[in-house]
Design an enzyme around this catalytic site. Structure first.
Site, mmCIF file in Angstrom:
data_model
loop_
_atom_site.group_PDB
_atom_site.id
_atom_site.type_symbol
_atom_site.label_atom_id
_atom_site.label_comp_id
_atom_site.label_asym_id
_atom_site.label_seq_id
_atom_site.Cartn_x
_atom_site.Cartn_y
_atom_site.Cartn_z
ATOM 1 N N THR A 29 0.943 -1.139 0.121
ATOM 2 C CA THR A 29 0.100 -0.043 -0.044
ATOM 3 C C THR A 29 1.046 1.321 -0.134
ATOM 4 O OG1 THR A 29 -0.263 0.051 2.533
ATOM 5 C CG2 THR A 29 -1.962 -1.053 1.205
ATOM 6 N N GLU A 32 4.199 8.276 -1.330
ATOM 7 C CA GLU A 32 5.665 8.100 -0.954
ATOM 8 C C GLU A 32 6.411 8.378 -2.408
ATOM 9 O OE1 GLU A 32 3.700 5.911 2.373
ATOM 10 O OE2 GLU A 32 3.272 6.266 0.105
ATOM 11 N N ASP A 57 -3.031 3.554 -3.942
ATOM 12 C CA ASP A 57 -3.710 4.432 -3.092
ATOM 13 C C ASP A 57 -3.874 5.784 -3.616
ATOM 14 O OD1 ASP A 57 -4.536 4.242 0.087
ATOM 15 O OD2 ASP A 57 -4.726 6.063 -0.763
ATOM 16 N N ASP A 86 -5.374 -2.688 12.917
ATOM 17 C CA ASP A 86 -4.708 -4.176 12.837
ATOM 18 C C ASP A 86 -4.943 -4.716 14.022
ATOM 19 O OD1 ASP A 86 -3.387 -1.977 14.016
ATOM 20 O OD2 ASP A 86 -1.400 -2.090 12.621
#
Length: 906
Positions: free
Chosen positions: A254, A258, A287, A510
């Site tokens: 994902t 960046e 994304d 998570d």
């Protein structure tokens, strides 16, 4: 000789430029001045072309293109040229290309950007060459119409693409002929969906092992127009499913925005892991089209996974939600931007690249992965990676092996380490060093303990793995995945109806997934820590970013811990064996105690500081006591400052205040440690160490005993456990930095987190605006009632190759990282908030200093020594009383004088 064509260097355009011939002269090959043939042509742009036959001793071809460039070519049979022939070309932008023919000659190219490429061409018998590239003759990959195809042996060793530093202001424009040669094509729908099989560039098929099947020669693009939950229902088919393959391992990466360096770090590491596994399959998702870094698209394009210009905004009026690219790549791009293939033993990797049309956060990307792609491919093991995380070359194998060895393992994680850089230079930053220590001790103490019990409170989303069958829901809307994806509704369109507790809880989604998996009814899954699976990740290296990250982590983990404790009874219906149920019960009690201490951490830390300094003050003179009293007052002042800054100020806008508070807290931590050491010293002062009885009496002193036991239980445990795990180096390089920053972790981070529980964002703004208009697929009537779509795209081989060449040229350019700046509106808002904070702090602390000074022992000693009589009266109070009297008198004067003036003048 009769078998050769008159023009040996055959040239053909798929779309020849319109031209008009004004004059043509020629001689036959057998006659005329020494077999001389000349063809001269004037194009409509005023250019000129001359051409000589390959049998002439002075054979020459010259062409002036419509841009004013020039091309010269010598025949391989000319006595005036070296064996193999010579070619020189001036490109439309002023570049030049020189080369020998494919009979083993030499080739040199000057690119439009001023770069140069040299290399030997492949061997061939005839050496026919088109204008742009030698074409491959494959039975399963026929050339595009209008492009001549000749059989040539594939070149094995092709040049690396080195990064060069270029001045952007003087960068020449691209060869954009490919962009101008798009055309519309009628595409038949596949199961009612738009699917395009696009020929990959010729350069992608060099330096690879397999070139004979469509999955290697064609890149597939699918315009997905549905929600990921409806992917299978709408008959979208993935290539591995079409080929009937079983998927053992599936990896999701994902990414938000960046850059290409972080992407290359993670992607290259994943491909090296795949090469280690040799035969495993791979998949990835993404994304947000408007947020993705454009250079990452170029990296994917260099691997053959992505092609520009084929994405569509809508299909017959239905908006596209995801752009799906499928390709089995045999290439990787390393950190030097060199494209690697067989030379680095890169194995074929099946890549699914899903570029979402709108940014909908990481959970939505995982929903595409689990509910759309994995639901169709049904992998055995799913690995989760964040871009920026770099697993070691065998880490994914070790994670997968944990599932292979134990069928009861439902999830696993490895050791995540802070990226330390070359020669560990990142440790120079105390913030990075403290995080490295924190990560190492967590992997040495916390993760192994939880793994023994079978329940790890969190498998980090940056690097973890799950058994897909363990994640499947037991009923519609019930089960691990259903609970996991509730977080998307909490922070998406359904955020208005979400409670504040649930919204904060799903900041640590998570943790919820881990709890739901272990407590899944009647399935008895357990979680495991795999120490041999290691990965590096980039950690925050500046204070504002670190505070923002920990705000989400602390709030998410705190509320998720409350949720798991409130539902701990579900472990009794999870199907676990009795002994594991008891172990889990013990672990939940341990977690409850930890949660309680975390709640009171702020108060406990101050009390430890207060009592240590108090025990020291008792042995000091007046000035020593004043110094420690000031230190305690400073502690309170810093805490109050943090509270005020946390109430509405962004860390990015209050950076200087936060750094100042961190430095002051580090000073207070040093003070506290000195007090502890001094207290221990006083306990042993005057003790005869030769006498066992005196040593025993010293150990009975509570101050000494408690301090020593506490320090040994903490730092002794750190050293002992690190040595047992054969990883003691962080104790020598990071312990001091971590110790000095403990007050920062306890006070600043926790205060900011709790003061911002109303902020349930992930720290990134959801930009769902348009990323620019793409093409639109329009329905057109087809033969025999077939559904057809008119799509504009590149389809000629030479155009696709030219677009790839432009892409690689862009990738060669070294990009200097630009500092991120706040926009004007954010900067102004931060300024207003900072002004408010400074005003409140100045008002509050000026009053606080006034109170502290006039209530201190120093001031009391001053006026007591000068006081006379039996009643001690503070002179400051006298000052206050007389000040009130004077101000009142002045007001009375004004009142009376006004009446006098009114009587006199009316």
């Amino acid at each position: 000789m009769a078998g050769y064509p008159n023009d040996y260097s055959y040239q053909q355009h798929s779309r020849p430029l319109p031209q008009q011939t004004y004059q043509q002269q020629g001689y036959s090959p057998q006659g005329g001045q020494q077999g001389y043939q000349q063809q001269q042509e004037y194009t409509h742009q005023g250019g000129r072309q001359q051409e000589y036959s390959p049998h002439s001793p002075n054979t020459q071809q010259q062409e002036y293109t419509h841009q004013g460039g020039r091309q010269q070519e010598y025949s391989p049979h000319s006595p005036n040229t070296p064996q193999g022939g010579y070619q020189q070309e001036y490109t439309p932008h002023g570049g030049r290309q020189q080369g020998y023919s494919p009979q083993g000659g030499y080739k040199q190219e000057y690119s439009p950007h001023g770069g140069r490429q040299q290399g030997y061409s492949p061997q061939g018998q005839q050496g026919y060459q088109t204008e742009y590239y030698n074409q491959r003759n494959n039975s399963n990959n026929s050339p595009s119409p209008g492009v001549q195809n000749y059989s040539l042996q594939r070149q094995q060793n092709w040049p690396e693409h080195q990064a060069v530093d270029v001045d952007y202001k003087h960068l020449p424009s691209h060869d954009n002929r490919a962009d101008k040669r798009r055309s519309f094509r009628h595409i038949e729908l596949t199961n009612g969906n738009l699917v395009l099989d696009c020929t990959v560039p010729e350069q992608v098929l060099r330096n690879v092992q397999y070139t004979d099947k469509d999955e290697f020669t064609k890149m597939r693009y699918t315009a997905v127009t549905c929600d990921p939950d409806d992917f299978v229902k709408n008959k979208y088919l993935l290539r591995p499913h079409i080929y009937g393959r079983e998927t053992e391992l599936m990896i999701v990466m994902t990414m938000y925005n960046e850059d290409d360096k972080l992407f290359i770090k993670t992607m290259s590491s994943a491909i090296k892991n795949i090469s280690f596994l040799c035969s495993r399959k791979k998949s990835k998702t993404w994304d947000g089209r408007s947020k993705i870094n454009q250079r990452v698209l170029k990296v994917l394009g260099a691997m053959g996974v992505y092609q520009d210009g084929i994405m569509q905004d809508n299909v017959d009026g239905k908006p596209v939600t995801g752009h799906l690219f499928e390709y089995t790549s045999q290439l990787m791009v390393d950190k030097e931007y060199s494209i690697r293939g067989m030379d680095k033993n890169v194995q074929p990797v099946q890549i699914l690249f899903c570029l979402k049309e709108k940014n909908a956060k990481k959970l939505n990307s995982h929903r595409w992965f689990f509910n759309a792609f994995a639901a169709q491919l049904k992998p055995n093991v799913c690995v989760l990676l964040d871009v920026g995380t770099k697993p070691s070359n065998t880490s994914i194998y070790h994670l997968w092996k944990a599932f292979d060895r134990d069928p009861g393992v439902g999830g696993a994680c490895g050791e995540i380490k802070a990226e330390l850089g070359t020669a560990c230079l990142n440790l120079v930053n105390p913030l990075v060093a403290s995080q490295n220590f924190e990560y190492k001790m967590s992997n040495i103490l916390d993760k192994p303990l939880e793994s023994v019990f079978g329940y790890i409170s969190v498998l980090p989303g940056a690097f973890s793995a799950y058994r897909y069958s363990a994640l499947l829901d037991t009923a519609p809307g019930k089960g691990p995945l259903a609970s996991y994806f509730k977080g998307e509704a909490m922070h998406g369109s359904g955020a208005a109806n979400a409670g504040i507790f649930e919204a904060n809880m799903y900041l640590a989604e998570d943790r919820i997934l881990c709890f739901e998996l272990v407590t899944k009814k009647n399935e008895a899954w357990k979680l495991k820590y795999v120490k041999s699976a290691k990965a590096e990740t980039d950690v925050p290296d500046n204070v504002p970013e670190f505070i923002s990250q920990r705000r989400r982590w602390l709030n998410g983990s705190f509320f998720a811990a409350f949720y798991s404790l409130a539902n701990f009874t579900r472990i009794w219906s999870s199907g676990q064996p009795f002994y594991r149920m008891m172990l889990l019960q013990v672990e939940f009690i341990y977690n409850a105690i930890n949660l309680l201490f975390n709640w009171f951490a702020l108060g406990n830390f101050y009390l430890a500081f207060f009592f240590l300094t108090q025990s020291t003050i008792a042995t000091l003179d007046t000035y020593g006591r004043e110094m420690f009293n000031f230190a305690r007052s400073l502690y309170i002042m810093v805490i109050v400052t943090i509270f005020i800054c946390s109430m509405g100020n962004r860390p990015q806008g209050s950076k200087k205040i936060y750094i100042s508070c961190i430095v002051l807290f580090a000073f207070l931590m040093v003070t506290m440690m000195l007090c502890a050491v001094y207290t221990v010293y006083l306990s042993f002062k005057g003790t005869d160490f030769k006498s066992y009885k005196e040593i025993k009496n010293a150990l009975k002193q509570a101050a000494f005993r408690d301090i020593v036991i506490s320090l040994l239980s903490t730092y002794g445990l750190y050293f002992g456990s690190s040595i047992l795990h054969a990883e003691p180096w962080h104790m020598f390089t990071c312990l001091v930095q971590y110790t000095l920053l403990i007050p920062f972790y306890v006070n600043i981070l926790m205060v900011y987190a709790f003061c911002n529980t109303h902020d349930v964002s992930w720290g990134t703004k959801g930009d769902n605006g348009s990323a620019g208009s793409l093409g639109s697929a329009q329905a057109v009537p087809g033969k025999d009632g077939k559904q057809m779509m008119k799509v504009e795209m590149l389809h000629e081989r030479e155009d696709i190759d030219r677009a790839y060449e432009n892409l690689v040229k862009d990738l060669r350019i070294k990009v200097h990282e630009e500092k991120k700046h706040r926009d004007a509106a954010t900067k102004k808002e931060d300024y207003y908030r900072m002004f408010r904070t400074n005003l409140v702090l100045a008002w509050m602390f000026s009053n606080a200093l006034l109170v502290v000074f006039f209530t201190s022992d120093t001031w009391n000693n001053i006026f007591t020594s000068r006081a006379s009589g039996t009643v001690v009266f503070n002179p400051y109070l006298t000052f206050i009383f007389w000040s009130v009297t004077g101000l009142s008198a002045f007001r009375a004067f004004g009142c009376v004088w006004y009446l006098i003036l009114r009587i006199i003048f009316g």
